[in-house]
Design a protein around this motif. Structure first.
Motif, mmCIF file in Angstrom:
data_model
loop_
_atom_site.group_PDB
_atom_site.id
_atom_site.type_symbol
_atom_site.label_atom_id
_atom_site.label_comp_id
_atom_site.label_asym_id
_atom_site.label_seq_id
_atom_site.Cartn_x
_atom_site.Cartn_y
_atom_site.Cartn_z
ATOM 1 N N UNK A 39 -16.797 27.626 5.476
ATOM 2 C CA UNK A 39 -17.388 26.422 5.881
ATOM 3 C C UNK A 39 -17.895 25.631 4.511
ATOM 4 N N UNK A 40 -18.099 26.143 3.738
ATOM 5 C CA UNK A 40 -18.683 25.118 2.584
ATOM 6 C C UNK A 40 -17.323 24.692 1.856
ATOM 7 N N UNK A 41 -16.338 25.550 1.667
ATOM 8 C CA UNK A 41 -14.984 24.770 1.193
ATOM 9 C C UNK A 41 -14.358 23.791 2.065
ATOM 10 N N UNK A 42 -14.718 23.784 3.276
ATOM 11 C CA UNK A 42 -14.152 22.720 4.268
ATOM 12 C C UNK A 42 -15.134 21.530 4.347
ATOM 13 N N UNK A 43 -16.494 21.742 4.096
ATOM 14 C CA UNK A 43 -17.401 20.672 4.141
ATOM 15 C C UNK A 43 -17.384 20.042 2.689
ATOM 16 N N UNK A 44 -17.096 20.646 1.679
ATOM 17 C CA UNK A 44 -16.999 19.957 0.416
ATOM 18 C C UNK A 44 -15.704 19.129 0.538
ATOM 19 N N UNK A 45 -14.484 19.615 0.865
ATOM 20 C CA UNK A 45 -13.286 18.677 1.076
ATOM 21 C C UNK A 45 -13.532 17.638 2.229
ATOM 22 N N UNK A 46 -14.324 17.723 3.057
ATOM 23 C CA UNK A 46 -14.545 16.665 3.975
ATOM 24 C C UNK A 46 -15.386 15.581 3.431
ATOM 25 N N UNK A 47 -16.379 16.150 2.519
ATOM 26 C CA UNK A 47 -17.377 15.113 1.652
ATOM 27 C C UNK A 47 -16.450 14.230 0.642
ATOM 28 N N UNK A 48 -15.577 14.894 -0.056
ATOM 29 C CA UNK A 48 -14.796 14.473 -0.851
ATOM 30 C C UNK A 48 -13.783 13.356 -0.377
ATOM 31 N N UNK A 49 -13.161 13.747 0.705
ATOM 32 C CA UNK A 49 -12.315 13.023 1.357
ATOM 33 C C UNK A 49 -12.901 11.559 1.881
ATOM 34 N N UNK A 50 -14.003 11.790 2.570
ATOM 35 C CA UNK A 50 -14.772 10.835 3.152
ATOM 36 C C UNK A 50 -15.175 9.592 1.932
ATOM 37 N N UNK A 51 -15.671 10.160 1.037
ATOM 38 C CA UNK A 51 -16.075 9.495 -0.172
ATOM 39 C C UNK A 51 -14.649 8.781 -0.558
ATOM 40 N N UNK A 52 -13.717 9.264 -0.687
ATOM 41 C CA UNK A 52 -12.413 8.870 -1.384
ATOM 42 C C UNK A 52 -11.923 7.786 -0.188
ATOM 43 N N UNK A 53 -12.026 7.902 0.941
ATOM 44 C CA UNK A 53 -11.698 6.634 2.080
ATOM 45 C C UNK A 53 -12.491 5.452 1.668
ATOM 46 N N UNK A 54 -13.436 5.458 1.029
ATOM 47 C CA UNK A 54 -14.231 4.256 0.857
ATOM 48 C C UNK A 54 -13.821 3.345 -0.351
ATOM 49 N N UNK A 55 -12.983 4.115 -1.019
ATOM 50 C CA UNK A 55 -12.456 3.339 -2.547
ATOM 51 C C UNK A 55 -10.983 3.200 -2.060
ATOM 52 N N UNK A 56 -10.312 4.094 -1.565
ATOM 53 C CA UNK A 56 -8.691 3.871 -1.425
ATOM 54 C C UNK A 56 -8.287 4.123 0.120
ATOM 55 N N UNK A 57 -7.511 3.159 0.359
ATOM 56 C CA UNK A 57 -6.867 3.042 1.678
ATOM 57 C C UNK A 57 -5.602 3.829 1.669
#
Length: 135
Positions: A39-57
């Motif tokens: 769960x931690x690996x998934x959540x960390x990946x989801x968090x990084x991906x969500x943040x990345x989408x705010x800067x790059x499309x």
């Protein structure tokens, strides 16, 4: 209302949710079990991906995770992540509760026609179609 005016608050909310996902991922290490580690690996990946989408499309993200480009899709995703984080530790359930509330609010925003998603939450290839309009 001017869409550019609303873009910055949505970006801040999405970055805040991403930070809460990462905090929740770290909190999963309180119980060292295989389930919590995964769960931690998934959540960390989801968090990084969500943040990345705010800067790059990234067009590939739209292809494989197009739900992140609408209020209802992102809202359901946030509600899901919030429910995954809802554990016994306050470091887990507080971020989970906040993310879940943001998810429900985003899903509700899909049905408010006067509020359009910000630029980074739209289909990168074509414009915003809106709910119920042509495909």
């Amino acid at each position: 209302m001017d869409p550019a005016l609303l873009s910055q608050p949505f970006r801040l909310v999405n970055l805040g949710v991403a930070a809460l996902m990462i905090i929740g991922a770290i909190a999963q290490y309180g119980d060292i079990t295989p389930q919590h580690i995964i769960e931690s690996i998934y959540l960390f990946t989801f968090g990084l991906s969500t943040a990345l989408l705010e800067f790059r499309n990234i067009p590939q993200v739209y292809r494989y995770a197009s739900f992140m480009f609408s209020f209802i899709g992102r809202g359901c995703f946030y509600a899901f992540v919030g429910s995954v984080l809802y554990h016994k530790s306050p470091w887990s359930w507080v971020p989970g509760l906040i993310i879940g509330i943001v998810g429900v609010a985003y899903a509700a925003l899909e049905f408010v026609p006067s509020i359009e998603p910000p630029e980074n939450m739209r289909d990168p290839d074509s414009g915003y179609d809106g709910l119920g309009e042509g495909v």
